[in-house]
Design a protein around this motif. Structure first.
Motif, short mmCIF file in Angstrom:
data_model
loop_
_atom_site.label_atom_id
_atom_site.label_comp_id
_atom_site.label_asym_id
_atom_site.label_seq_id
_atom_site.Cartn_x
_atom_site.Cartn_y
_atom_site.Cartn_z
N VAL A 1 16.69 68.34 88.82
CA VAL A 1 17.64 69.41 89.11
C VAL A 1 18.99 68.77 89.37
N MET B 1 15.62 73.68 80.98
CA MET B 1 14.90 74.91 81.34
C MET B 1 15.86 75.99 81.81
N ILE C 1 8.30 71.92 92.18
CA ILE C 1 9.29 72.71 91.44
C ILE C 1 9.30 74.18 91.86
N ASP D 1 5.69 68.76 89.33
CA ASP D 1 5.02 69.96 88.87
C ASP D 1 4.17 70.51 90.02
N TYR E 1 13.70 65.16 77.91
CA TYR E 1 13.75 66.31 78.80
C TYR E 1 14.24 67.54 78.05
N TYR F 1 9.54 61.78 88.28
CA TYR F 1 9.46 63.22 88.52
C TYR F 1 9.24 63.99 87.23
N ASP F 2 8.64 65.18 87.35
CA ASP F 2 8.40 66.06 86.21
C ASP F 2 9.63 66.90 85.88
N TYR F 3 10.48 67.13 86.87
CA TYR F 3 11.69 67.93 86.70
C TYR F 3 12.87 67.22 87.37
N ILE G 1 18.23 72.74 85.35
CA ILE G 1 16.90 72.21 85.57
C ILE G 1 16.40 71.62 84.26
N LEU G 2 16.00 70.36 84.32
CA LEU G 2 15.42 69.66 83.16
C LEU G 2 13.93 69.46 83.40
N LYS G 3 13.12 69.64 82.37
CA LYS G 3 11.68 69.39 82.45
C LYS G 3 11.34 68.24 81.51
N LYS G 4 10.59 67.26 82.04
CA LYS G 4 10.14 66.14 81.23
C LYS G 4 9.17 66.62 80.16
#
Length: 91
Positions: free
Chosen positions: A39, A12, A66, A54, A9, A35-37, A85-88
């Motif tokens: 929080v 962001m 998101i 996403d 991850y 999940y893609d993100y 916020i983390l994004k994969k």
């Protein structure tokens, strides 16, 4: 960059120093890997994690996209809380 259960991850956003890698590793569960993100928000010294998809995902519900994260933070998080916020990252 952070790795959680084999998934990478990217950070962001890190609002008010909310990102704490050790606390995230303790709270993370496999349910979040779909999940893609992710929080994370802090309230009363407790970290809460929630997954988001996403915006392009056709099967994602309105509240789980998101692009709705600002509404989530305003409605469900403590006012002025620290969050991240983390994004994969695709490998």
């Amino acid at each position: 960059m952070i790795e959680l259960n084999g998934k990478k991850y990217e950070v962001m956003e890190n609002v008010r120093e909310g990102f704490d890698e050790g606390a995230i590793a303790e709270r993370y569960t496999d349910v979040l890997k779909k999940y893609d993100y992710i929080v994370g928000d802090w309230g009363y010294s407790q970290l809460r994690l929630k997954g988001f998809y996403d915006t392009e995902r056709s099967k994602a519900t309105y509240d789980s996209r998101i692009d709705m994260v600002e509404d989530y933070i305003l409605e469900y998080c403590n006012f002025g809380c620290a969050y991240f916020i983390l994004k994969k990252v695709d490998e």
